[in-house]
Design a protein around this motif. Sequence first.
Motif, PDB file in Angstrom:
ATOM      1  N   ARG A 138       0.852  -1.180   0.000  1.00  0.00           N
ATOM      2  CA  ARG A 138       0.000   0.000   0.000  1.00  0.00           C
ATOM      3  C   ARG A 138       0.893   1.237   0.000  1.00  0.00           C
ATOM      4  O   ARG A 138       2.076   1.168   0.343  1.00  0.00           O
ATOM      5  N   ASN A 139       0.331   2.366  -0.316  1.00  0.00           N
ATOM      6  CA  ASN A 139       1.058   3.623  -0.225  1.00  0.00           C
ATOM      7  C   ASN A 139       1.090   4.028   1.250  1.00  0.00           C
ATOM      8  O   ASN A 139       0.200   4.720   1.739  1.00  0.00           O
ATOM      9  N   ASN A 140       2.110   3.558   1.972  1.00  0.00           N
ATOM     10  CA  ASN A 140       2.145   3.751   3.420  1.00  0.00           C
ATOM     11  C   ASN A 140       2.316   5.208   3.822  1.00  0.00           C
ATOM     12  O   ASN A 140       1.764   5.637   4.848  1.00  0.00           O
ATOM     13  N   TYR A 141       3.056   5.957   3.050  1.00  0.00           N
ATOM     14  CA  TYR A 141       3.173   7.386   3.354  1.00  0.00           C
ATOM     15  C   TYR A 141       1.793   8.046   3.271  1.00  0.00           C
ATOM     16  O   TYR A 141       1.440   8.874   4.121  1.00  0.00           O
ATOM     17  N   LYS A 142       1.017   7.658   2.272  1.00  0.00           N
ATOM     18  CA  LYS A 142      -0.325   8.247   2.117  1.00  0.00           C
ATOM     19  C   LYS A 142      -1.225   7.863   3.284  1.00  0.00           C
ATOM     20  O   LYS A 142      -2.093   8.645   3.689  1.00  0.00           O
ATOM     21  N   THR A 274      -7.148  -0.231   2.600  1.00  0.00           N
ATOM     22  CA  THR A 274      -6.288  -0.613   1.483  1.00  0.00           C
ATOM     23  C   THR A 274      -7.104  -1.458   0.511  1.00  0.00           C
ATOM     24  O   THR A 274      -7.820  -2.367   0.935  1.00  0.00           O
ATOM     25  N   THR A 302      11.916   1.488  -5.016  1.00  0.00           N
ATOM     26  CA  THR A 302      12.116   1.682  -3.589  1.00  0.00           C
ATOM     27  C   THR A 302      13.482   1.129  -3.204  1.00  0.00           C
ATOM     28  O   THR A 302      13.795  -0.019  -3.501  1.00  0.00           O
ATOM     29  N   THR A 313       2.456  -0.071  -6.164  1.00  0.00           N
ATOM     30  CA  THR A 313       1.739   0.514  -5.025  1.00  0.00           C
ATOM     31  C   THR A 313       0.233   0.306  -5.151  1.00  0.00           C
ATOM     32  O   THR A 313      -0.327   0.361  -6.244  1.00  0.00           O
ATOM     33  N   ASP A 315      -3.517   1.570  -3.820  1.00  0.00           N
ATOM     34  CA  ASP A 315      -4.106   2.810  -3.319  1.00  0.00           C
ATOM     35  C   ASP A 315      -4.865   2.594  -2.015  1.00  0.00           C
ATOM     36  O   ASP A 315      -5.282   1.479  -1.684  1.00  0.00           O
TER      37      ASP A 315
END
Length: 351
Positions: A138-142, A274, A302, A313, A315
């Motif tokens: 998943r987009n962990n920063y998001k 997620t 990465t 990634t 969403d």
Amino acid sequence: MKKTKKGMTVVIALLIVAIMVTACSGTEETKEPGSSKIRIGIAMKTEVQPRWKFDMQYMQEKANELGAELIVQWANDDVSKQANQVENLLTQGIDVLVIVPVSDKTAPVVDKVKSAGVPVIAYDAMIQDSDIDLYVTRNNYKVGQLQAEAALKYTEGSGNYVLLKGDPATTVAQGIAQAYEAILKTNSSIHVVAEQWHQNWSTERALKTAEDALSAQNDNIQAFVSANDGMAMGVAQAVKGRNLEGKVFISGLDVELGSARLIAEGAQTMSVWTKLDEGAKSTIEAAVQLAKGETPKSDEMTTNGKKDVPTLTVDVMEINKDNLCSFINEIAPPGWMSEEEVFVNVPNACQ
């Protein structure tokens, strides 16, 4: 008489050879020679969190569609057990390994798999200093961004904050924490009065962190930014013990049933979902491509300390009281939860 004895000796010798061949062929379960079915080993981290069974459900659906075979092992958060399970998967002749690592420091396991000529996909969490072929996450920063922005909106951009970060051994927790650092730690209008990492994303340790922070600040806390739902449930328990439910912000991740109930009740403010089907199915597609010697698609690269890893990634989206009914009936996979399971202590808002 001599002729008959000689004949019996030949027969006995042939029987012995046959028995030895049969015994040797049964010592190891390997893929049948000439089999065209791709065999994918799945080394899962844990069965404790409900979400992983749904990941597996989607993986199996895609595998069936593509004519691939899945062999699944569950490590239950045990690093040594997962290493042994991966070795077992290799003996079963897998063509590719998909691993949800218990720890991001399992490079020796990857090295052993790669030395056997088997490609490796890290699913959900990165494995540091390893030669993996693809990273699906998943987009962990998001995730952290959505949690932080929701907290700022709830508190109108001010107040005392507690940051409950996940297991530092995982890149998931690290990615989420990076957003906290960028958005919250640099914001002079808020005060981060406590922050703590939590091994294994422990609900019990999150409860203690929340209780300690409430005591230290005389209950003057406006936001608990919790990295996942398991910890959010611990925070909610502490908040309820001070009669503060619905008066402070609490975030989460995964939209588990317990947290969905807390959102319905107003005790937890939001969670992050997620798109599991997207991630799981894309992973099996990529595994089949790798097994065929093809290059799967990726969105970015990465760095894991050893190489730049192609990364796919998945969403994410915010789930709160406003879209909880849409989540239950339209977004969540069938069987994830029902209205009757969520609205237990409050009237059904979906009717």
